[in-house]
Design a protein around this motif. Sequence first.
Motif, short mmCIF file in Angstrom:
data_model
loop_
_atom_site.label_atom_id
_atom_site.label_comp_id
_atom_site.label_asym_id
_atom_site.label_seq_id
_atom_site.Cartn_x
_atom_site.Cartn_y
_atom_site.Cartn_z
N ILE A 86 0.84 -1.21 0.00
CA ILE A 86 0.00 0.00 0.00
C ILE A 86 0.88 1.25 0.00
O ILE A 86 0.62 2.19 -0.75
N ASP A 87 1.93 1.24 0.82
CA ASP A 87 2.86 2.38 0.84
C ASP A 87 3.43 2.63 -0.56
O ASP A 87 3.46 3.77 -1.03
N LYS A 88 3.85 1.58 -1.23
CA LYS A 88 4.45 1.75 -2.56
C LYS A 88 3.42 2.27 -3.56
O LYS A 88 3.74 3.12 -4.39
N TRP A 89 2.19 1.80 -3.46
CA TRP A 89 1.15 2.29 -4.36
C TRP A 89 0.92 3.79 -4.11
O TRP A 89 0.85 4.57 -5.07
N VAL A 90 0.81 4.17 -2.84
CA VAL A 90 0.61 5.59 -2.49
C VAL A 90 1.78 6.42 -3.01
O VAL A 90 1.59 7.50 -3.58
N ILE A 91 2.99 5.93 -2.82
CA ILE A 91 4.18 6.67 -3.26
C ILE A 91 4.19 6.82 -4.77
O ILE A 91 4.46 7.91 -5.29
N LEU A 92 3.86 5.76 -5.51
CA LEU A 92 3.83 5.85 -6.97
C LEU A 92 2.79 6.87 -7.44
O LEU A 92 3.05 7.68 -8.34
N GLN A 93 1.60 6.84 -6.84
CA GLN A 93 0.56 7.81 -7.20
C GLN A 93 1.02 9.23 -6.87
O GLN A 93 0.82 10.16 -7.66
N THR A 94 1.64 9.39 -5.73
CA THR A 94 2.15 10.70 -5.32
C THR A 94 3.21 11.19 -6.29
O THR A 94 3.19 12.36 -6.71
N ILE A 95 4.14 10.32 -6.66
CA ILE A 95 5.20 10.70 -7.59
C ILE A 95 4.61 11.13 -8.93
O ILE A 95 5.03 12.15 -9.50
N LYS A 96 3.64 10.39 -9.44
CA LYS A 96 3.01 10.75 -10.72
C LYS A 96 2.35 12.13 -10.64
O LYS A 96 2.58 12.98 -11.51
N HIS A 97 1.52 12.33 -9.63
CA HIS A 97 0.81 13.60 -9.52
C HIS A 97 1.75 14.77 -9.22
O HIS A 97 1.59 15.86 -9.76
N LEU A 98 2.73 14.51 -8.36
CA LEU A 98 3.68 15.56 -8.01
C LEU A 98 4.54 15.94 -9.21
O LEU A 98 4.82 17.11 -9.44
#
Length: 175
Positions: A6-18
Amino acid sequence: MMASKIDKWVILQTIKHLSDHRSNGHDTKLFINLTSETLQDQTFTSWLNVALKAARLPGDSLIFQISENNAITYLKQAKEFTKGINTLHCKVSINQFGLALKPFNLLKHLNPEYIKLGGSFTQDIQKNEESKENAKEMIQTLQSMGKLTIVPLVESAALLSTLWQAGVNYIQGYY
């Protein structure tokens, strides 16, 4: 195992949007809370390196928050994690700081850039002068150590004023 995924999924989504947001000229930085599973994952830093490079996102745009409790419980892993994260130029924040018996002992082992006080400090500041002075002293001690301080749950002008006088760097809350 699930928490790390879940952490990795959140981080990937954050990286894309950021990455999209920063490509429009915004110098935004985001804090991401991590679970103890990710803190213990020895492959995390190399995974993050690949994700940051793929998105062409500078590491200093991410600040990873570790709870004080997890940092103390997994101190060896927290040291390794912090060292690895720093090689990617990412920053570290200790969250819920000040709840341990001797919170400053943790800072002898870890060197986070940010310290976010526990919400109980915010509530205590509003109760009496002694609590207000204790919180101010903690903030000033952290400031003298070169830490950027964050106080959560700020809900009033009076509290905001007290915190600015104490020298806090950032506030979080509904005020």
